[in-house]
Design a protein around this motif. Structure first.
Motif, short mmCIF file in Angstrom:
data_model
loop_
_atom_site.label_atom_id
_atom_site.label_comp_id
_atom_site.label_asym_id
_atom_site.label_seq_id
_atom_site.Cartn_x
_atom_site.Cartn_y
_atom_site.Cartn_z
N GLN A 222 34.07 35.69 55.89
CA GLN A 222 35.05 35.50 56.76
C GLN A 222 36.32 35.43 55.69
O GLN A 222 37.56 35.80 56.25
CB GLN A 222 34.90 34.43 57.78
N ILE A 223 36.32 34.67 54.90
CA ILE A 223 37.27 34.34 53.91
C ILE A 223 37.61 35.52 53.34
O ILE A 223 38.89 35.80 53.33
CB ILE A 223 36.93 32.98 53.02
N VAL A 224 36.85 36.09 52.65
CA VAL A 224 36.98 37.45 52.16
C VAL A 224 37.82 38.60 53.21
O VAL A 224 38.62 39.19 52.69
CB VAL A 224 35.82 37.98 51.61
N ALA A 225 37.23 38.60 54.21
CA ALA A 225 37.90 39.46 55.23
C ALA A 225 39.46 39.02 55.48
O ALA A 225 40.19 40.05 55.37
CB ALA A 225 37.19 39.21 56.47
N GLU A 226 39.84 37.69 55.51
CA GLU A 226 41.09 37.34 55.87
C GLU A 226 42.01 37.71 54.45
O GLU A 226 43.09 38.16 54.78
CB GLU A 226 41.08 35.95 56.34
N LEU A 227 41.55 37.24 53.25
CA LEU A 227 42.23 37.58 52.23
C LEU A 227 42.56 39.01 51.76
O LEU A 227 43.42 39.37 51.51
CB LEU A 227 41.63 36.53 50.96
N ALA A 228 41.38 39.80 52.14
CA ALA A 228 41.48 41.33 51.79
C ALA A 228 42.33 41.97 52.70
O ALA A 228 43.09 42.99 52.54
CB ALA A 228 40.23 41.91 51.69
N ALA A 229 42.25 41.60 53.99
CA ALA A 229 43.07 42.20 54.98
C ALA A 229 44.59 41.80 54.63
O ALA A 229 45.37 42.79 54.89
CB ALA A 229 42.56 41.61 56.38
N ASN A 230 44.94 40.71 54.30
CA ASN A 230 46.07 40.47 54.10
C ASN A 230 46.70 41.17 52.80
O ASN A 230 47.66 41.46 52.86
CB ASN A 230 46.45 38.80 53.49
N ALA A 231 45.61 41.48 51.61
CA ALA A 231 45.88 42.03 50.54
C ALA A 231 46.48 43.72 50.78
O ALA A 231 47.33 44.11 50.07
CB ALA A 231 44.93 41.96 49.60
N VAL A 232 45.55 44.20 51.56
CA VAL A 232 46.10 45.53 51.91
C VAL A 232 47.14 45.90 53.00
O VAL A 232 47.72 46.75 53.20
CB VAL A 232 44.62 46.42 52.48
N THR A 233 47.33 44.96 53.85
CA THR A 233 48.26 44.93 55.03
C THR A 233 49.68 44.42 54.18
O THR A 233 50.72 45.37 54.56
CB THR A 233 48.20 43.84 56.02
N HIS A 234 49.87 43.34 53.85
CA HIS A 234 50.76 42.81 53.22
C HIS A 234 51.21 42.85 51.78
O HIS A 234 52.26 42.92 51.14
CB HIS A 234 51.25 41.39 53.53
N GLY A 235 50.22 43.18 50.72
CA GLY A 235 50.29 43.19 49.37
C GLY A 235 50.18 44.38 48.84
O GLY A 235 50.04 44.67 47.72
N ARG A 236 50.34 45.49 49.38
CA ARG A 236 49.72 46.85 49.11
C ARG A 236 50.88 47.50 48.39
O ARG A 236 52.02 47.25 49.16
CB ARG A 236 49.28 47.77 50.30
N VAL A 237 50.80 48.07 47.43
CA VAL A 237 51.87 48.81 46.62
C VAL A 237 50.99 50.13 46.47
O VAL A 237 49.87 50.33 45.91
CB VAL A 237 52.04 48.26 45.01
N PRO A 238 51.78 51.19 46.91
CA PRO A 238 51.21 52.64 46.60
C PRO A 238 50.47 52.75 45.55
O PRO A 238 51.28 52.84 44.29
CB PRO A 238 52.26 53.49 47.15
N GLY A 239 49.36 53.28 45.43
CA GLY A 239 48.96 53.91 44.08
C GLY A 239 48.10 52.58 43.39
O GLY A 239 47.47 52.82 42.33
N ARG A 240 48.10 51.35 43.90
CA ARG A 240 47.54 50.17 43.25
C ARG A 240 46.41 49.64 43.91
O ARG A 240 46.40 49.76 45.37
CB ARG A 240 48.53 49.10 42.79
N ASP A 241 45.22 49.33 43.55
CA ASP A 241 44.30 48.83 44.33
C ASP A 241 44.25 47.08 44.25
O ASP A 241 45.29 46.64 43.73
CB ASP A 241 42.52 48.83 43.20
N PHE A 242 43.36 46.47 44.89
CA PHE A 242 43.41 45.22 44.90
C PHE A 242 42.17 44.58 44.30
O PHE A 242 41.00 45.59 44.15
CB PHE A 242 43.45 44.56 46.46
N GLU A 243 41.92 43.36 43.71
CA GLU A 243 40.66 43.03 43.22
C GLU A 243 40.16 41.74 43.73
O GLU A 243 40.86 40.92 44.51
CB GLU A 243 41.19 42.66 41.76
N LEU A 244 38.98 41.86 43.87
CA LEU A 244 38.05 40.85 44.57
C LEU A 244 37.23 40.27 43.53
O LEU A 244 36.80 40.74 42.82
CB LEU A 244 36.88 41.40 45.53
N ARG A 245 37.33 38.82 43.38
CA ARG A 245 36.73 38.25 42.38
C ARG A 245 35.80 37.04 42.94
O ARG A 245 36.53 36.13 43.64
CB ARG A 245 37.26 37.89 41.19
N LEU A 246 34.46 36.92 42.75
CA LEU A 246 33.79 35.96 43.33
C LEU A 246 33.28 35.18 41.99
O LEU A 246 32.69 35.54 41.21
CB LEU A 246 32.45 36.30 44.03
#
Length: 154
Positions: free
Chosen positions: A58-82
Motif C-alpha cells: 500500500q505504501i509503495v502503491a501510493e508513492l509510485a502513483a504519486n511519482a507517475v502522476t505528479h513527478g513524471r518527466v517525459p522519457g524519465r523512469d522512476f526508481e523504487l528502492r527497498l
C-alpha cells in the motif's frame, strides 16, 4: 503527522537487504512496483499475504502513483528502492525526476489533493522528502513483524 523534510538521506551504509529498480513512469510501472515489493518481502521471509506485505504494498502503491502522476518527466523512469534496515524495519524510497514539487509535498498531505500521503502517514512510522541532484525521493519507513525465516522453533 510523521513527516519531515530532510536534505540528506539517513540510510545506513550496510542495510541487511536491498532491492533497487527503475520502472517506467506509467500506471503499469506503478503496478509492477507493488508486485515486486510483495515478491521481495517473500524473499526476506514475510508471507505473501501477510500484514507486512499488504502494508508495504500500500505504501509503495501510493508513492509510485504519486511519482507517475505528479513527478513524471517525459522519457524519465522512476526508481523504487527497498531497504531492510533491521529485522523489523523496512524503508521504501520512490524517486522521480521532477524536483520542483519536493518541498510542497508535505503541505499537500493536508490538502484535498494529498489523500494518498495521508494513507502513508497512517501506515508508516516516519516519512519524508529528500531532494536529489535530479528530482526528489519520497521515503517511508515501517515496522515489520519478525520474519518467518528468523523465527526460532522451541
Amino acid at each position: 503527522m510523521n513527516s519531515e523534510i530532510s536534505t540528506q538521506t539517513p540510510t545506513p551504509i550496510y542495510p541487511l537487504g536491498e532491492m533497487t529498480l527503475r520502472l517506467s513512469s506509467t500506471p503499469r510501472g506503478a503496478r509492477l512496483a507493488r508486485r515486486l515489493t510483495q515478491q521481495q518481502l517473500v524473499e526476506w521471509g514475510h508471507p505473501y499475504d501477510g500484514e507486512a506485505s499488504r502494508t508495504a504494498q500500500q505504501i509503495v502503491a501510493e508513492l509510485a502513483a504519486n511519482a507517475v502522476t505528479h513527478g513524471r518527466v517525459p522519457g524519465r523512469d522512476f526508481e523504487l528502492r527497498l531497504l531492510l534496515l533491521a529485522e523489523d524495519t523496512l524503508r521504501v524510497e520512490v524517486s522521480d525526476a521532477r524536483g520542483d514539487r519536493g518541498l510542497r509535498i508535505v503541505r499537500e498531505a493536508d490538502s484535498e489533493g494529498g489523500r494518498g500521503l495521508i494513507v502513508v502517514t497512517v501506515l508508516a512510522t516516519a516519512w519524508g522528502v529528500t531532494e536529489r541532484n535530479v528530482g526528489k525521493t519520497v521515503w517511508a519507513e515501517m515496522q515489520l513483524p519478525q520474519s518467518v525465516s528468523s523465527r526460532r522453533t522451541p
